[in-house]
Design a protein around this motif. Sequence first.
Motif, PDB file in Angstrom:
ATOM      1  N   ASP A   1       0.798  -1.221   0.000  1.00 30.83           N
ATOM      2  CA  ASP A   1       0.000   0.000   0.000  1.00 30.83           C
ATOM      3  C   ASP A   1       0.831   1.272   0.000  1.00 30.83           C
ATOM      4  OD1 ASP A   1      -2.522  -1.214  -0.055  1.00 30.83           O
ATOM      5  OD2 ASP A   1      -2.425  -1.632   2.075  1.00 30.83           O
ATOM      6  N   ASP A   2       1.977   1.249   0.664  1.00 31.32           N
ATOM      7  CA  ASP A   2       2.768   2.461   0.807  1.00 31.32           C
ATOM      8  C   ASP A   2       3.354   2.947  -0.508  1.00 31.32           C
ATOM      9  OD1 ASP A   2       2.249   2.458   3.469  1.00 31.32           O
ATOM     10  OD2 ASP A   2       4.176   1.617   4.081  1.00 31.32           O
ATOM     11  N   TYR A   3       3.631   2.032  -1.428  1.00 27.86           N
ATOM     12  CA  TYR A   3       4.360   2.486  -2.601  1.00 27.86           C
ATOM     13  C   TYR A   3       3.943   1.881  -3.938  1.00 27.86           C
ATOM     14  CZ  TYR A   3       6.929  -1.726  -1.213  1.00 27.86           C
ATOM     15  OH  TYR A   3       7.266  -2.997  -0.841  1.00 27.86           O
ATOM     16  N   VAL A   4       2.839   1.161  -3.988  1.00 27.77           N
ATOM     17  CA  VAL A   4       2.436   0.554  -5.265  1.00 27.77           C
ATOM     18  C   VAL A   4       2.219   1.622  -6.334  1.00 27.77           C
ATOM     19  CG1 VAL A   4       0.004   0.417  -4.517  1.00 27.77           C
ATOM     20  CG2 VAL A   4       0.780  -0.931  -6.449  1.00 27.77           C
ATOM     21  N   TYR A   5       1.509   2.695  -5.975  1.00 26.08           N
ATOM     22  CA  TYR A   5       1.214   3.750  -6.937  1.00 26.08           C
ATOM     23  C   TYR A   5       2.491   4.498  -7.322  1.00 26.08           C
ATOM     24  CZ  TYR A   5      -0.679   8.146  -8.733  1.00 26.08           C
ATOM     25  OH  TYR A   5      -0.951   9.239  -9.509  1.00 26.08           O
ATOM     26  N   GLN A   6       3.306   4.842  -6.319  1.00 23.44           N
ATOM     27  CA  GLN A   6       4.552   5.549  -6.589  1.00 23.44           C
ATOM     28  C   GLN A   6       5.466   4.742  -7.509  1.00 23.44           C
ATOM     29  OE1 GLN A   6       6.521   7.313  -3.050  1.00 23.44           O
ATOM     30  NE2 GLN A   6       4.769   6.559  -1.925  1.00 23.44           N
ATOM     31  N   ALA A   7       5.548   3.438  -7.248  1.00 21.66           N
ATOM     32  CA  ALA A   7       6.437   2.592  -8.038  1.00 21.66           C
ATOM     33  C   ALA A   7       5.993   2.515  -9.493  1.00 21.66           C
ATOM     34  CB  ALA A   7       6.505   1.194  -7.429  1.00 21.66           C
ATOM     35  N   LEU A   8       4.703   2.387  -9.724  1.00 27.51           N
ATOM     36  CA  LEU A   8       4.206   2.306 -11.092  1.00 27.51           C
ATOM     37  C   LEU A   8       4.363   3.642 -11.808  1.00 27.51           C
ATOM     38  CD1 LEU A   8       1.086   0.019 -10.678  1.00 27.51           C
ATOM     39  CD2 LEU A   8       3.255  -0.537 -11.766  1.00 27.51           C
TER      40      LEU A   8
END
Length: 220
Positions: free
Chosen positions: A89-96
């Motif tokens: 949850d912490d970084y899925v969006y940031q990573a993509l």
Amino acid sequence: MTIRVVIADDQGMVRTGFTVFLASQGDIEVVGEAADGAEAVARARELKPDVILMDVRMPVMDGLEATRQITASPDLSAKVLILTTFDLDDYVYQALRAGASGFLLKDASAAQLAEAVRIVAAGDALLSPGVTKRLIHEFARLGAPRAPTTRRLADLTERETEVLSLVAQALSNQEIAGKLVVAEQTVKTHVGRVLMKLGLRDRAQAIVYAYETGLVRPGE
């Protein structure tokens, strides 16, 4: 063709374990390792790998910034596969958004690891339904479209736009072919044209792009 891989993780045992797993595959070669994000960027430039297995939490430079620098470089074509434990949850969006092509659990089996590398090297996104759901929730939380690049959507044909919207729902080529009643190879051709016209690296970026331009909205 041999898939060249770099493993970036600050834990030596993880790097060694993954190297041993992948060494048994005839079509995969581990060409280098990195203990932090800065070293991962350097290895990417030096070795020109096809895939980089990238941990997120590393010293000097974290995996997200390393991913951002690698995928933003026009002279690098490496796909980045994010290594994670369980809490995305912490970084899925940031990573993509940084350009990652998918996620792989660190406790993945040898077979899962090898298959993940092959999938990402082929230009497909490695996004489980759970990861896709988290990503869509994040877009819903953010609200309005973020990307001011809707003009490029006009370059797509009606069928290509339709295919992009289905890719954004994390459907496979086979599933899209079933929905559109066309051959799977036809879908593959459409996806390739969409990526080329929009200047996107792979399906993961296509998913982010479709939501950020408002082509697809959470809940549709």
